[in-house]
Design a protein around this motif. Structure first.
Motif, short mmCIF file in Angstrom:
data_model
loop_
_atom_site.label_atom_id
_atom_site.label_comp_id
_atom_site.label_asym_id
_atom_site.label_seq_id
_atom_site.Cartn_x
_atom_site.Cartn_y
_atom_site.Cartn_z
N GLU A 533 36.16 52.74 33.67
CA GLU A 533 35.36 51.77 33.65
C GLU A 533 34.34 51.70 35.20
O GLU A 533 35.09 51.66 36.17
CB GLU A 533 35.79 50.37 33.79
N ASP A 534 33.29 52.07 35.03
CA ASP A 534 32.52 52.05 36.34
C ASP A 534 31.60 50.91 36.71
O ASP A 534 31.45 50.71 37.94
CB ASP A 534 31.20 53.19 36.13
N MET A 535 31.53 50.01 35.85
CA MET A 535 30.68 48.77 36.05
C MET A 535 31.32 47.57 35.34
O MET A 535 31.94 47.60 34.18
CB MET A 535 29.31 48.65 35.21
N LYS A 536 31.62 46.52 36.15
CA LYS A 536 32.14 45.14 35.64
C LYS A 536 31.67 44.06 36.06
O LYS A 536 31.45 43.94 37.47
CB LYS A 536 33.72 45.48 36.05
N VAL A 537 31.46 42.99 35.51
CA VAL A 537 31.01 41.73 35.84
C VAL A 537 31.97 40.52 35.78
O VAL A 537 32.33 40.47 34.41
CB VAL A 537 29.50 41.41 35.23
N VAL A 538 32.31 39.97 36.66
CA VAL A 538 33.21 39.19 36.70
C VAL A 538 32.71 37.63 36.81
O VAL A 538 32.21 37.74 38.18
CB VAL A 538 34.53 39.33 37.55
N THR A 539 32.96 36.62 36.05
CA THR A 539 32.17 35.24 36.43
C THR A 539 33.44 34.50 37.13
O THR A 539 34.64 34.61 36.71
CB THR A 539 31.98 34.48 34.92
N LEU A 540 32.90 34.00 38.17
CA LEU A 540 33.99 33.48 39.10
C LEU A 540 34.46 31.84 38.59
O LEU A 540 33.42 31.16 38.00
CB LEU A 540 33.54 33.35 40.52
N GLN A 541 35.66 31.46 38.64
CA GLN A 541 35.96 30.30 38.07
C GLN A 541 35.43 29.15 39.42
O GLN A 541 35.65 29.56 40.50
CB GLN A 541 37.45 29.99 38.10
N GLU A 542 35.06 28.14 39.02
CA GLU A 542 34.60 27.16 40.07
C GLU A 542 35.73 26.65 40.96
O GLU A 542 35.59 26.13 41.99
CB GLU A 542 33.76 25.99 39.40
N SER A 543 37.07 26.65 40.44
CA SER A 543 38.22 26.21 41.21
C SER A 543 38.46 27.36 42.38
O SER A 543 39.37 27.11 43.24
CB SER A 543 39.31 25.85 40.25
N SER A 544 38.21 28.40 42.22
CA SER A 544 38.66 29.70 42.89
C SER A 544 38.13 29.51 44.34
O SER A 544 37.11 29.06 44.60
CB SER A 544 38.34 30.82 42.47
N GLU A 546 37.20 31.95 46.05
CA GLU A 546 36.00 32.94 46.28
C GLU A 546 34.73 32.11 45.76
O GLU A 546 33.73 32.48 46.43
CB GLU A 546 36.19 34.19 45.26
N TYR A 547 34.74 31.48 44.96
CA TYR A 547 33.55 30.61 44.47
C TYR A 547 33.19 29.63 45.39
O TYR A 547 32.08 29.46 45.69
CB TYR A 547 33.70 30.12 42.91
N ARG A 548 34.15 28.89 45.91
CA ARG A 548 33.96 28.03 46.89
C ARG A 548 33.11 28.50 47.92
O ARG A 548 32.37 27.93 48.68
CB ARG A 548 35.07 27.18 47.12
#
Length: 735
Positions: A533-544, A546-548
């Motif tokens: 797997e060369d490419m991956k898009v990860v949607t961040l959780q608003e509670s994380s 990292e998101y904040r």
């Protein structure tokens, strides 16, 4: 008349006292009398310990006098010494009186010679005062693991001088048992803190030592639960390890006033000690002391300790003169192992009727002893790998077995009784095997570190890599006792939930596993990627966290609108970016300049997919502006990139802005016709600036001319509104 009086006195019953030279004779007088052939039916002999060890002779005066004076004049002589005839294999130590004067005027019989050995073992807890707590003849010290000693002590825990003292309490009733003694000794400040404490089940409440000579008092409640007590003891030891404490004193938690069976408590505490010592290397804690004030508890704990830990490594309590210098100077080089051990000589008392019989017995005993002796020399290469802890254990074993050890040119020669020498041989063999196993594990840890990274979410919201030992244990599902992070905090791990719980704080943190590629190390904040797997898009959780963190920086200049944040994991782009970062960092190593910045780049939806897959390509330059050169433009403020001119709205009125890591390096003002940055020195045309800016003083734009100088880290989408929402806003005059 006088003759009648004398005759009356002679035939009058009387009792006389004959002092004994050794207290042991009180218990074995009959055997001694048989040995010397003394028998007198007209006199009753009875031993007594008051006012001092003696024999009470009862009968008519004439018969008593006959025993004391006529038949055995030498028995009452103060020079007579008789050995203790109690059978035992333990010789009398050299500090006992050992002189022996031949017994004269004893009628010869068939008994020629009898050799008996005295013993120091006594089930009574006699003690010698050493420091504040006494050291008793029955106190024992066991080696839990190399370098960590477990002491089972009969004494008062408030007299301990350890770094930490454990208080067993229910945090409600503080006026009973050990808790009362500790808090009384610690003082009112500590007592008030404990009264006000609200402590969760299984937690440790820590206070200062107050008036006690310790660094901390660790207050716990076992709640009459053996499993909880075992866990608490393990946590207590690991807490001391994390706090840098070297020693801890532990009472019989929940026994006594706590009402639990002392045997159950002993098993739980000892198992907790064993778990703590085996779960993780103890580098600070060296002494664990189980302090029992009740004699019955002490004997029970001692018995249980000898079941849990091998008797082969028992180190008897030190003699009083050894306690004055308990810490030997130890070096890790076996060639200079200390040989100045205090030799505890054994003295045997021989009792016989003839000098030849005694001499023959001495020669025979000497021969028997020599037959049981062994000398073995360990070559330098055999002991060269011994650690400092191994050498400490070796010295303790030599002391315990009463062996002689010599070191010459790195070789070690050990001599003494066969069993003792064989124990040393076995110990060195086990140490060598243990060292070999440690070396294998260290190599495994190093090899695994480059392939797999186990991480824990830090308090700041950033992922932190766990040390190589914890990394190796997690990979092999070795979770007994938990793991230790870089800050030496202890954690209990649940791999099903991928969570770690602080053993002291009870705080819960996320953990994760990353598997690196052969030629690429995944950033710690990425998620793991499948093979190929060369490419991956990860949607961040608003509670994380990292998101904040990303949102907080974005909201400084763009406060309105709902947003979605996606992390972009592109292995090819990231690998090229890291290579370019190393190049620019090495080039500017002596400049002390910040190489990397986090900047923003607004774009259209069509370009968005291309950037995610191939990066920031310069062929898109000029679509919006080339005022400062024909490169890729990045804004310091998110609001600049969020303008409709750059982040072109789609049909649903959403806009897209990249959060990019950009290698700005050393920069200079840009110009419209620039295709590459200008040289830093006109005489060195190939040494160019790394990027250009709109202005040198507080720039708002940075322009780079190399495709690998920027990496699209996150994609922020300012969400649009649905058609019915748009119509409603138009009717309300809000657009």
């Amino acid at each position: 008349m006088d003759a009648d009086v004398n005759k009356t006195e002679v035939n009058k019953p009387t009792q006389e006292s004959l002092n004994l030279p050794f207290p042991e004779l009180v218990d074995c007088l009959d055997e001694v009398l048989d040995l010397i052939g003394l028998e007198h039916k007209k006199v009753t002999l009875k031993t007594s310990t008051t006012p001092n060890p003696c024999v009470l002779l009862s009968g008519l005066r004439c018969h008593v006098d006959e025993v004391l004076i006529k038949e055995h004049p030498g028995v009452n002589s103060p020079d007579v010494r008789i050995s203790n005839p109690v059978p035992s294999l333990t010789p009398r130590p050299s500090d006992e009186r050992s002189c022996l004067t031949p017994i004269e005027n004893i009628a010869a019989n068939e008994t020629n010679l009898q050799i008996k050995f005295g013993t120091l073992e006594d089930q009574q807890l006699t003690s010698t005062k050493v420091g504040k707590n006494p050291v008793t003849n029955n106190d024992i010290t066991l080696m839990v693991v190399p370098g960590v000693r477990l002491h089972v002590v009969f004494g008062d825990i408030t007299h301990e001088t350890t770094d930490a003292i454990v208080n067993s309490t229910n945090f409600k009733h503080l006026e009973y048992g050990v808790c009362k003694a500790i808090l009384t000794a610690a003082g009112p400040v500590v007592t008030a803190q404990v009264k006000a404490a609200k402590v969760n089940r299984g937690s440790i409440f820590k206070t200062k030592g107050g008036s006690l000579p310790c660094k901390a008092i660790l207050h716990v409640c076992g709640l009459k639960d053996a499993g909880l007590i075992e866990s608490l003891v393990c946590d207590l030891i690991l807490h001391c390890e994390a706090s840098g404490y070297r020693s801890i004193a532990i009472p019989a938690i929940c026994a006594g006033q706590g009402g639990m069976n002392a045997g159950v408590v002993a098993q739980a505490i000892l198992q907790g000690v064993k778990t703590a010592a085996s779960s993780t290397p103890l580098r600070c804690v060296t002494d664990i002391r189980l302090v029992l004030f009740d004699k019955t508890f002490f004997l029970l704990f001692k018995e249980e300790a000898l079941k849990v830990f091998s008797i082969d490594v028992v180190d008897k309590v030190s003699l009083p003169h050894e306690q004055q210098n308990p810490q030997r100077s130890v070096t890790a080089k076996p060639s200079i192992i200390s040989t100045s051990f205090d030799t505890r000589k054994s003295v045997f008392l021989f009792l016989g009727l003839w000098c030849k019989n005694v001499s023959d017995a001495k020669m025979k005993l000497k021969q028997l002893y020599e037959d049981q002796c062994l000398t073995h020399t360990f070559k330098a290469e055999e002991v060269g790998s011994l650690s400092e802890e191994d050498i400490v254990c070796l010295q303790q074993l030599v002391d315990k077995e009463g062996l002689k050890i010599q070191s010459v040119q790195g070789n070690i020669t050990v001599s003494g009784l066969k069993d003792g020498v064989k124990n040393v041989m076995q110990m060195i063999k086990e140490s060598q095997l243990s060292n070999l196993r440690r070396q294998v594990i260290v190599r495994e840890e190093e090899n695994l570190l480059s392939r797999v990274a186990w991480c824990i979410l830090g308090s700041s919201g950033n992922w932190e890599r766990l040390p190589k030992t914890a990394n190796h244990r997690l990979e092999h599902n070795n979770l007994v006792g938990g793991i230790m992070d870089e800050q030496r905090n202890q954690w209990t791990v649940d791999l099903q939930r991928m969570e770690a719980t602080g053993q002291v704080t009870r705080e819960i943190r996320k953990i994760k596993r990353l598997e690196n590629l052969p030629d690429f190390t995944l950033p710690l904040y990425w998620d793991n990627m499948a093979a190929g797997e060369d490419m991956k898009v990860v949607t961040l959780q608003e509670s994380s966290p990292e998101y904040r963190s990303v949102e907080q920086a974005f909201r400084r200049t763009v406060p309105e609108g709902r947003i979605k944040i996606e992390r972009l994991q592109n292995v090819h782009l990231r690998r090229a970016y890291e290579a370019q970062k190393k190049h620019i960092s090495d080039k500017n190593a002596n400049m002390g300049t910040e190489v990397e910045k986090v900047l923003y780049h607004g774009t259209t939806q069509d370009n968005c997919d291309a950037i995610m897959k191939t990066g920031f390509n310069r062929r898109f330059a000029g679509q919006n502006a080339t005022q400062f050169g024909e490169g890729t433009y990045f804004a310091v403020k998110a609001s600049y990139s969020a303008q409709h001119l750059y982040a072109t709205p789609t049909a649903d009125r959403s806009r897209r802005i990249f959060v990019a890591q950009v290698l700005t390096g050393i920069y200079t003002p840009g110009k419209r016709d620039m295709k590459v940055p200008p040289p830093r020195d006109i005489f060195l045309p190939h040494d160019r600036f790394d990027s250009v800016v709109d202005k040198m003083n507080n720039p708002s734009l940075h322009v780079v001319f190399h495709d690998n100088q920027a990496y699209p880290d996150y994609l922020i989408t300012i969400l649009g509104i649905k058609d019915w929402e748009c119509s409603l806003r138009m009717l309300l005059g809000l657009t």
